[in-house]
Design an enzyme around this catalytic site. Structure first.
Site, PDB file in Angstrom:
ATOM      1  CG  ASP A   1     -51.232  70.030 -93.946  1.00 19.25           C
ATOM      2  OD1 ASP A   1     -50.196  70.689 -93.713  1.00 19.25           O
ATOM      3  OD2 ASP A   1     -51.462  69.541 -95.051  1.00 19.25           O
TER       4      ASP A   1
HETATM    5  C1  BGC Z   1     -48.753  70.765 -96.682  1.00 12.28           C
HETATM    6  C2  BGC Z   1     -48.051  69.676 -95.918  1.00 12.28           C
HETATM    7  C3  BGC Z   1     -46.751  70.184 -95.359  1.00 12.28           C
HETATM    8  C4  BGC Z   1     -47.040  71.397 -94.490  1.00 12.28           C
HETATM    9  C5  BGC Z   1     -45.810  71.973 -93.835  1.00 12.28           C
HETATM   10  C6  BGC Z   1     -48.850  72.049 -95.890  1.00 12.28           C
HETATM   11  O1  BGC Z   1     -49.317  73.103 -96.669  1.00 12.28           O
HETATM   12  O2  BGC Z   1     -50.049  70.321 -97.025  1.00 12.28           O
HETATM   13  O3  BGC Z   1     -47.836  68.580 -96.761  1.00 12.28           O
HETATM   14  O4  BGC Z   1     -46.122  69.180 -94.623  1.00 12.28           O
HETATM   15  O5  BGC Z   1     -47.629  72.394 -95.302  1.00 12.28           O
HETATM   16  O6  BGC Z   1     -44.959  72.558 -94.718  1.00 12.28           O
END
Ligand code: BGC
Length: 758
Positions: free
Chosen positions: A285
């Site tokens: 993530d």
């Molecule tokens: C979130 C994810 C997301 C990623 C990219 C993160 O902060 O937890 O769910 O896919 O950002 O945008």
């Protein structure tokens, strides 16, 4: 048998079955040929996912010098870039200027629709309609790929049993059986049957694992959970996604037994890859590799090596892999083979998407106009929204309203485009959404509708400021609260009926939007109380990204319709239901507590050694002094304009053998005055087993449409795996003994039968 032998035998078997196709060999050849030409630096470059900024980003990191990095072969994929021209431009840089001409993955968060925004996932889950959910995912894929995207960071399948956690909005709720079915439908919708088609995209199951169980519901917080609970309640959804063939998986921010997911070898390698057989790529993530420094596991080089050695393939925006892995190879902290293996998985994903055949497959400038925001897509959004609504309370048949009524439409969300789409709809445009006032006028042009705001969403400027990160979701009116209220009261006095549209702003839920108080803000509570004193029939239309605590509002003489954040067609869909063109049929997929102190409260709780009978307080039993154990609305709850009766519950056999399926029949009758759909639910209780069983667990459901007066015999089938659970040794077994079955309209269904497993 040693590993080599196993591999050999499987190889021969596959060949024998004719499954090891020429195509699979071609893929391996092409990927291996490329790998053999790559330098260590180029392989590390493929493990790097960047966001150039200026677009959509969830964190504060914006990558620098992206173009130069692509040319240098230091980028495997981008996200936050959209539009066929921009995507073509990015691919062109990779194809024409980097040594090995490797195309890029282009990612995005398409959580509930691309430009055609559907209701938030917690809302669409309330439809319990797998075909509809699949269709929405297909439509999202069609729109997103038309705009150049080939990789979606969805579905989010995290089980959530704590509505304080803002991201409960992004998933399917509290239940692993339903959650698994929904995850499967979404993946099939996004990926189709052939990822190489230009209108399908690679899906990502996220966030592995247990992200929804953050302590106290505070986002990014630690998780502490025993393996039995994990395997039985929290892991099945991720496994279902793997079984459905999901192309990639995203690690979560939280730690699991002390090791954050992005560096957790047990999770990525042992569980996901070895136990579940996942062959796709694993991405971190957003900066979650770097965050292991703050978690207390060492410096950036140490945590990056930890992540790679754990089995992580791609590093999202943190650039820890890019900047430290070479040094770690030189120092013997990671092997070049591990880097090659991670790179192999990323290249394979690109191959699967057809990017090596045609890097511009998803950069077709003619597509957006015909594929994005079509009438057909908007129609689907309206249908999805109507099916997501849950009628929480019926008061004196106020609903549905007459299309000629004189209506006081009041409340801060009654005429507000900014909050219709809901959280995490970064690709949608709030200006294209239909607010409730407009929807009412469209559906009931003869009604006399007057609007007044009545109250601010909140009068708390700090809360407003925090909710306004992605635009003005909360406007605090300059007029005084008294002025706003009086305006609404005046309208109400001169109307036949009051419709109050209240609830949460979009950004009161979602990422980093946890709350400890789940009541309506004071400003809105006051407005509702004052309106209710007027003595006119009243309907509360409630918008939120999570279960709220609404005991006070439930006690008011009003009908209550829960509409979540319903997406681009919100206003039209709400009007369809309020005026009776559509009879609501949604059912809650997360329990609504009476107060925050009851959390966690969910339908598959255990009996304890000291259960209470009904909701009677008993000393030295498992209950609270100040509130009953039952929630305000149980899992599976939802009313209809009509009524449904259940009779003649029958089971095909009273004794079954191991690995035998069993059929259950029940007669469902529409006993009320409207045609309508009912979601018939089946709950199972394993009466005695080697580890404490939940009192009941969802194991079957079906949606049935019944005309008024009509009866249908509904068939539900329990499959052998539905009787199984992970025992103390984590073996997936069904233990002989008695089982009880409850069938009905929600998780408190009373109609019961039983059988024995031999
Ligand atoms: C979130 C994810 C997301 C990623 C990219 C993160 O902060 O937890 O769910 O896919 O950002 O945008």
């Amino acid at each position: 048998m040693n590993t080599l032998k196993i591999k050999l035998v499987s190889f021969i078997l596959l060949f024998g079955l004719g499954l090891f196709s020429v195509k699979a060999q071609e893929k391996i050849d092409q990927v291996e040929a490329l790998l053999s030409k790559m330098t260590l630096e180029e392989k590390i470059g493929q493990l790097n996912l960047l966001t150039p900024g200026g677009g959509i980003a969830t964190g504060s990191v914006v990558s620098n010098n992206v173009e130069a990095k692509i040319k240098a072969g230091q980028v495997g994929g981008l996200f936050g870039v959209a539009g066929p021209e921009k995507v073509r431009q990015a691919q062109k840089i990779a194809i024409e200027n980097s040594r090995l001409k490797i195309p890029l993955l282009i990612g995005s968060d398409i959580i509930h629709g691309y430009k055609t925004t559907f209701p938030i996932p917690l809302g669409t889950a309330a439809s319990w309609d797998l075909e509809l959910i699949k269709k929405m995912a297909e439509t999202a894929a069609k729109e997103a790929t038309a705009d150049g995207i080939n990789w979606n960071f969805s579905p989010m399948v995290d089980i959530a049993r704590d509505p304080r956690w803002g991201r409960i909005a992004e998933g399917a709720g509290e239940d692993p059986f339903l959650g698994s079915a929904i995850a499967t439908a979404m993946i099939k919708g996004y990926q189709g049957t052939n990822l190489k088609k230009p209108n399908t995209m690679m899906a990502t199951v996220k966030h592995l694992v247990l992200y929804g169980a953050a302590e106290g519901g505070r986002d990014y917080n630690s998780v502490d959970m025993g393996k039995v609970k994990m395997y039985n309640q929290y892991l099945p959804v991720y496994k279902a996604a793997v079984d459905a063939g999901v192309g990639s998986a995203m690690t979560s921010f939280n730690d699991i037994d002390g090791v954050p997911a992005s560096g957790n070898k047990w999770m990525i390698t042992d569980l996901l890859r070895k136990q579940w057989g996942f062959e796709g790529m694993v991405v971190s993530d957003y900066t979650s590799v770097n965050e292991m420094v703050a978690h207390g596991l060492g410096d950036l080089q140490t945590v990056s090596a930890l992540a790679l050695n754990a089995g992580l393939d791609m590093d999202m925006v943190g650039e820890g892999f890019l900047t430290t892995l070479k040094k770690s190879v030189e120092e013997g902290k990671v092997s070049e083979e591990s880097i090659t293996q991670a790179c192999r998985r990323i290249l394979t994903a690109k191959y699967n998407l057809g990017l090596f055949n045609d890097p511009y497959l998803y950069a077709d400038e003619s597509r957006p106009e015909k594929d994005i925001l079509s009438q057909e897509n908007r129609k689907l959004a309206r249908e999805a929204a109507r099916q997501s609504f849950v009628l929480l309370k019926k008061h004196e048949n106020v609903l549905p309203l007459q299309k000629s009524a004189k209506i006081a439409l009041v409340g801060p969300l009654a005429n507000n485009k900014n909050n219709m789409l809901g959280t995490w709809a970064p690709t949608g445009d709030p200006q294209l959404s239909v607010p409730v006032f407009e929807g009412f006028k469209n559906v009931a042009p003869k009604a006399k509708i007057k609007y007044a705001k009545g109250a601010n969403i909140t009068n708390d400027p700090d809360l407003a400021k925090r909710a306004n990160v992605f635009g003005t979701r909360v406007e605090i009116d300059e007029r005084s609260s008294e002025t706003l209220l009086n305006e609404a009261l005046k309208l109400a006095e001169n109307s036949d009926v009051i419709v109050a549209v209240v609830g949460e702003a979009s950004e009161f839920s979602g990422e980093a939007a946890s709350r400890t108080n789940l009541s309506l803000p004071e400003s809105q509570k006051r407005m509702l109380t004052e309106l209710s004193k007027i003595g006119k029939p009243m309907v509360i239309v409630l918008m939120s990204g999570r279960p709220l605590t609404i005991e006070d509002e439930f006690a008011l003489p009003a009908s209550i319709l829960q509409v979540w954040h319903a997406g681009i067609e919100a206003g039209n869909a709400i009007a369809d239901v309020v005026f009776g063109d559509y009879n609501p049929s949604g059912k809650l997929t997360a329990t609504w507590p009476r107060n925050v102190g009851q959390i966690p409260v969910y339908h598959s709780m255990k009996n304890t050694g000291r259960p209470i009978e009904a909701d009677n307080f008993q000393k030295f039993k498992s209950n609270y002094l100040d509130v009953v154990n039952t929630p305000l609305f149980p899992f599976g709850y939802g009313m209809s304009y009509t009524e449904f009766g259940y009779k003649n519950l029958k089971i095909q056999k009273s004794q079954i053998a191991q690995m035998e399926a069993v059929e259950i029949l029940v007669d469902v009758t529409n006993t009320g005055d409207f045609d309508g759909a009912e979601i018939v639910q089946l709950y199972l209780r394993d009466v005695v087993r080697s580890i404490t069983p939940p009192l009941r667990e969802l194991k079957g459901f079906t949606k049935v449409f019944l005309k008024k007066g009509e009866t249908k015999t509904v068939k539900l089938t329990l499959q052998p795996n539905d009787l199984k659970f992970y025992n103390g040794a984590l073996e997936f077994v069904a233990e002989p003994g008695d089982f009880e079955i409850f069938v009905g309209t929600n998780s408190q269904a009373e109609l019961k039968t039983s059988f024995k497993l031999n």
